[in-house]
Enzyme design. Structure first.
Site, PDB file in Angstrom:
ATOM      1  N   HIS A 148     -11.012  -4.514  10.249  1.00 47.46           N
ATOM      2  CA  HIS A 148     -11.152  -4.516   8.871  1.00 47.46           C
ATOM      3  C   HIS A 148     -12.977  -3.498   8.863  1.00 47.46           C
ATOM      4  O   HIS A 148     -13.404  -3.552   7.698  1.00 47.46           O
ATOM      5  CB  HIS A 148     -11.688  -5.623   8.157  1.00 47.46           C
ATOM      6  CG  HIS A 148     -10.321  -6.369   7.795  1.00 47.46           C
ATOM      7  ND1 HIS A 148      -9.647  -6.931   8.833  1.00 47.46           N
ATOM      8  CD2 HIS A 148      -9.838  -6.895   6.566  1.00 47.46           C
ATOM      9  CE1 HIS A 148      -8.635  -7.601   8.260  1.00 47.46           C
ATOM     10  NE2 HIS A 148      -8.815  -7.353   6.919  1.00 47.46           N
TER      11      HIS A 148
ATOM     12  N   GLU B 171       0.788  -1.259  -0.180  1.00 45.77           N
ATOM     13  CA  GLU B 171       0.036   0.115   0.199  1.00 45.77           C
ATOM     14  C   GLU B 171       1.065   1.253  -0.029  1.00 45.77           C
ATOM     15  O   GLU B 171       0.754   2.304  -0.729  1.00 45.77           O
ATOM     16  CB  GLU B 171      -0.857  -0.013   1.198  1.00 45.77           C
ATOM     17  CG  GLU B 171      -2.294  -0.752   1.130  1.00 45.77           C
ATOM     18  CD  GLU B 171      -2.091  -2.227   1.124  1.00 45.77           C
ATOM     19  OE1 GLU B 171      -1.050  -2.773   1.216  1.00 45.77           O
ATOM     20  OE2 GLU B 171      -3.082  -2.920   0.762  1.00 45.77           O
TER      21      GLU B 171
END
Lengths: 373, 350
Positions: B149, B80
Site C-alpha cells: 500500500h 478497479e
C-alpha cells in the site's frame, strides 16, 4: 442470330417474404425474439451487398498480407458477416458499438469506407486512422474500435452505455467480445456493474468456437456463453443466419431501451480464416470442418438461397452485384496500395487533444520533434 | 481569514491591511476543486469506491454525493479494472469522468485501461477519439500501511506518452492542478498524497476563485536561492523547504523547485535554476531505479545546464526496498530532512 430475351422487370419479384427462423435458447427470459422474420427485397439486396463487400474486402486483405503489403496483425472476419450486418440492421445509426480486434467488418457497417479501411491496413495516409492505428485500431462515429487487448473493450462498452443513460438520449451500446475473451475477469466485473446500474448495454459474445488455437471445450468450464452473465438475461442465436441475428438484436435493443438494463446475446458463428494471418487455422481444426461450414452454413449463401427460392432476386441480379463489389474492392485495393505513406511530420502528432503545439523528444537528444494536436 | 498589520508606504504610520488569506487543507482544496468543476460542467462526474455515501475513503469527496446525487457521484463495487474501463468508455462517449483509485496501488489492477485504453487512443485514432478523463487518488508512502500500500507510481505513469501526470504538494497546487486536470481534454493522472490531506495552507484570494487553475507542465519556485537547486514533488517539497530553513542558518541558500507536473516535465525551470546555482539535487519519495530523479538527471546531462554544474547531479530517493511496517524501519525507508541536508553538504563539499 440470337434474340435477347427481355430481362425481368422488378414487378416480377416478390417485394417481401416471411421466413421461419430458428428459436433462440433463452436464459432468464420468459420469451425471446419472434420465430419469423419479414425480409423485403430492398433489405435483402442491401444485406447481400454489404456482406459480399465485407467478404471480398477480407479476402483482398488476405491477398495483400501474403504479398507483405499489409504487416503485423490482421484478423479476418470472413464467415462471420451475418453477425456484423445483422447487428447493424437491428440498431440505429445513433446507437454505439465497440468490438475487439476482428474489427474490419464492424468498421464497415459503422460507416467506414472500404478505401479507408484498406488504406489503414496498408498503413497509408488515406487510412481511416491516417495509418497510425492499423488493423486493430480503426474508429468511426459512434464506433469505438478496434481494441487490441482481449476483453478490455467490454468495460469500455459499458462506459459508453453509462454515458448513453447519463445523457438521456435513448441510445444504447453494443459491446462485442469473443469466446476466448469471455473468460476475462473484467467482463464479469462489467456484467456486475452493468446489471447493478441498469446500463443500456447489449453484450454480444461472438462464439466462433476457437480462441486462437484453443477450442471452447478446452477453454471454458461452461460453454453456454449466453448464460455466463448469470443475473443478466441471455439468448443464444444462430449467427450464420442474418435474419436470426437481426431479430435477436431488435429484441435485445428493445429490452435495453425499455430500461430493463443489460442483456447478453451469444452468436454462434464461424471464421474461415485462422485466428490471424499468422495462423493457418488447420492445426486445431480439420479442413473438413471448415468445408462443412462453407457448404452448409455460409451466411451469404443462406441469404442468397432464400432470396432466389422466394423469387426476391434473380441469379443474374446477384451476379451483377458481385461484379460491382469486385470492382469496388479492386478500386479500394488500388487506392490502398498507391496512396502514400503518412508523412514523417505526422509522427508525433495526435498525442494530446486540444493542446498547443509541443516538442517531443526523438531518438537522440538533438532530435526535437514537433507535435500538433 | 487572516488580517495583517503593516507600515504605510511613505508616512510610516501604522496601517491596517486586510489580507484575505484562507487556511485550507489539501483535502478541502481537492474537495473544492471537484465541487466547482461538477457545478460548472454537467458532464463531469466522480466514480470510485466509497466516494459517495461514505464521503470518500479519505473524506476527499465529503458532501459531494449529498449535493449532486447518485447520477454524478457513483459508488462502485471493488472492481478497479472494470470501473476504470467504464470510466474511460464514458469519456470516449462524451462525459468527463473523475475516476478515483482508493490508492494508486490498486490502479495496478486497472493499469491496462489507463495506458492502453486511455493514454494511447487519441494517437491510435489519429485524433478522432479524445479521452477527457482524470484518474486521481493518494500515491506513495503513507504511515504504517506496509509494502503493498505504499508504492509511488510517478515513474510508471510518467513513462507513457499520451498521459499527463500531476503531483500537487500544497492546497493551492491541489486545487489549481485538479481543476486543470478536469478541464483538460486528455487523460490526466493526479497523484495526491494521503499524509498531505490534513495539512493546511494559506489560499490566496486568487486561488479561492472558481476559475483558478494552475497550468499543467509548469514548475513553481517555492523558495529562491543561489547555492543549490532542490527539485521535488509532493510531500518532499515540504521536506526540502524544511531542509532549506536549517541550511539557511549555515549560510546555504537552497532554491526549492516544486515540480507540480511530472509529465510533461518542466525542464526549462530546472535548467534555469542550475545555471544560477550550479548544483542539482532531486528529491523524491519513490524508488531510485528509473525514477523521477533519474529522468531529471538524464535530461540535465543532455541539455545546456550540464556545463553549469560544478558537481554531479544527484538524487535523494526512497530506499530500494519494499516498504516495511515497523515505524523505525518505515521512517528510514523514505528521505528524511537530515538526508537532504547531508546530500546538500556533500554536493557543496561542506
Amino acid at each position: 442470330t440470337r434474340v435477347v430475351v427481355a430481362s425481368r422487370t422488378y414487378a416480377d419479384f416478390t417485394p417481401q417474404a416471411t421466413f421461419d427462423i430458428k428459436k433462440c435458447d433463452l436464459h432468464k427470459l420468459e420469451e425471446g425474439p419472434p420465430l419469423q422474420a419479414v425480409l423485403t427485397r430492398e433489405e435483402g439486396l442491401q444485406y447481400y451487398r454489404t456482406m459480399q463487400v465485407m467478404r471480398r474486402m477480407e479476402l483482398k486483405a488476405d491477398q495483400l498480407y501474403k504479398q507483405k503489403i499489409i504487416r503485423g496483425f490482421c484478423h479476418l472476419y470472413d464467415g462471420q458477416e451475418a453477425c456484423a450486418v445483422g447487428i447493424e440492421s437491428g440498431i440505429n445509426r445513433t446507437d454505439h458499438l465497440i468490438t475487439a480486434y476482428r474489427a474490419h467488418g464492424y468498421t464497415l457497417t459503422r460507416g467506414g469506407t472500404v478505401r479507408e479501411i484498406m488504406a489503414e491496413l496498408t498503413g497509408r495516409r488515406g487510412g481511416i486512422a491516417k495509418g497510425k492505428g492499423g488493423s486493430m485500431h480503426m474508429y468511426a462515429k459512434h464506433f469505438y474500435g478496434g481494441n487490441g487487448i482481449v476483453g478490455a473493450q467490454v468495460p469500455l462498452g459499458a462506459g459508453v452505455a453509462l454515458a448513453c443513460k447519463y445523457q438521456g438520449k435513448n441510445e444504447l451500446c453494443v459491446c462485442l467480445y469473443g469466446d476466448g475473451a469471455a473468460n476475462q475477469g473484467q467482463i464479469f466485473e462489467t456484467y456486475n456493474m452493468a446489471a447493478l446500474w441498469k446500463l443500456p448495454c447489449i453484450f454480444i459474445c461472438e462464439n466462433n468456437k476457437y480462441g486462437m488455437g484453443t477450442s471452447v471445450e478446452r477453454a471454458a468450464a461452461s460453454t453456454d456463453y449466453y448464460k455466463r452473465g448469470d443475473f443478466i438475461p441471455g439468448l443464444r442465436v444462430d449467427g450464420m443466419d442474418i435474419l436470426c441475428v437481426r431479430e435477436a438484436t431488435k429484441f435485445a435493443a428493445e429490452h435495453c431501451r425499455s430500461g430493463k438494463g443489460p442483456i447478453l446475446m451469444e452468436l454462434q458463428t464461424y471464421r474461415y480464416h485462422g485466428h490471424s494471418m499468422s495462423d493457418p487455422g488447420i492445426s486445431y481444426r480439420t479442413r473438413e470442418e471448415i468445408q462443412e461450414v462453407r457448404s452448409k452454413s455460409d451466411p451469404i449463401s443462406l441469404l442468397k438461397d432464400r432470396m432466389i427460392s422466394n423469387n426476391m432476386a434473380s441469379v443474374e441480379e446477384l451476379k451483377e452485384i458481385d461484379v460491382e463489389v469486385r470492382k469496388e474492392i479492386e478500386d479500394a485495393a488500388q487506392f490502398a496500395t498507391t496512396d502514400p505513406e503518412p508523412p514523417l511530420e505526422d509522427l508525433c502528432n495526435h498525442i494530446f487533444s486540444n493542446e498547443p503545439p509541443m516538442e517531443v523528444r526523438g531518438t537522440n537528444p538533438w532530435a526535437k520533434l514537433k507535435s500538433i494536436s | 481569514r487572516v488580517t495583517g498589520l503593516g507600515l504605510g508606504p511613505s508616512s510610516g504610520n501604522l496601517v491596517v491591511v486586510v489580507v484575505q488569506l484562507e487556511l485550507v487543507t489539501v483535502r478541502d482544496a481537492l474537495n473544492q476543486a471537484m465541487d466547482e468543476e461538477l457545478e460548472r460542467d454537467e458532464r463531469v462526474f466522480l466514480l470510485g469506491e466509497e466516494v459517495a455515501q461514505y464521503d470518500g475513503a479519505y473524506k476527499v469527496s465529503r458532501g459531494l454525493w449529498k449535493k449532486y446525487g447518485d447520477k454524478r457521484i457513483i459508488d462502485t463495487p471493488i472492481s478497479e479494472m472494470g470501473f476504470a474501463g467504464i470510466a474511460v468508455g464514458a469519456a470516449m462517449a462524451g462525459l468527463r469522468p473523475i475516476c478515483e483509485f482508493m490508492t494508486f496501488n490498486f490502479s495496478m489492477q486497472a493499469i491496462d485501461q489507463v495506458i492502453n485504453s486511455a493514454a494511447k487512443t487519441y494517437y491510435m485514432s489519429a485524433g478522432l477519439q479524445p479521452v477527457p478523463i482524470v484518474f486521481r487518488g493518494p500515491n506513495g508512502a503513507s504511515a504504517g500501511v506496509a509494502a503493498q500500500h505504499s508504492q509511488c507510481f510517478a515513474a510508471w505513469y510518467s513513462h507513457c506518452p499520451g498521459l499527463k501526470v500531476l503531483s500537487p504538494w500544497s492546497a493551492e497546487d491541489a486545487k489549481g492542478l485538479l481543476k486543470s486536470a478536469i478541464r483538460d481534454d486528455n487523460p490526466v493522472v493526479v497523484l495526491e498524497n494521503e499524509l498531505m490531506y490534513g495539512v493546511a495552507f494559506e489560499l490566496s484570494d486568487e486561488a479561492q476563485s472558481k476559475d483558478f487553475v494552475i497550468p499543467i507542465g509548469k514548475a513553481k519556485i517555492e523558495r529562491p536561492g543561489n547555492h543549490v537547486t532542490l527539485v521535488a514533488h509532493s510531500r518532499m517539497v515540504g521536506f526540502c523547504l524544511d531542509a532549506a530553513a536549517v541550511l539557511a542558518k549555515e549560510g546555504v541558500e537552497c532554491e526549492v523547485i516544486n515540480l507540480r507536473t511530472i509529465r510533461p516535465l518542466d525542464t526549462d525551470t530546472i535548467e534555469a535554476s542550475i545555471m544560477k546555482t550550479n548544483h542539482l539535487i532531486s528529491v523524491e519519495g519513490g524508488w531510485p531505479q528509473f525514477g523521477v530523479g533519474a529522468e531529471i538527471c538524464a535530461r540535465i546531462m543532455e541539455g545546456p545546464a550540464f556545463n553549469y554544474l560544478d558537481a554531479p547531479a544527484i538524487r535523494v530517493t526512497g530506499v530500494d526496498i519494499p516498504m516495511p511496517y515497523a515505524k523505525i524501519l518505515e521512517d528510514n525507508s523514505v528521505p528524511q530532512i537530515k538526508d537532504i541536508i547531508f546530500s546538500v553538504k556533500k554536493t557543496l563539499n561542506m
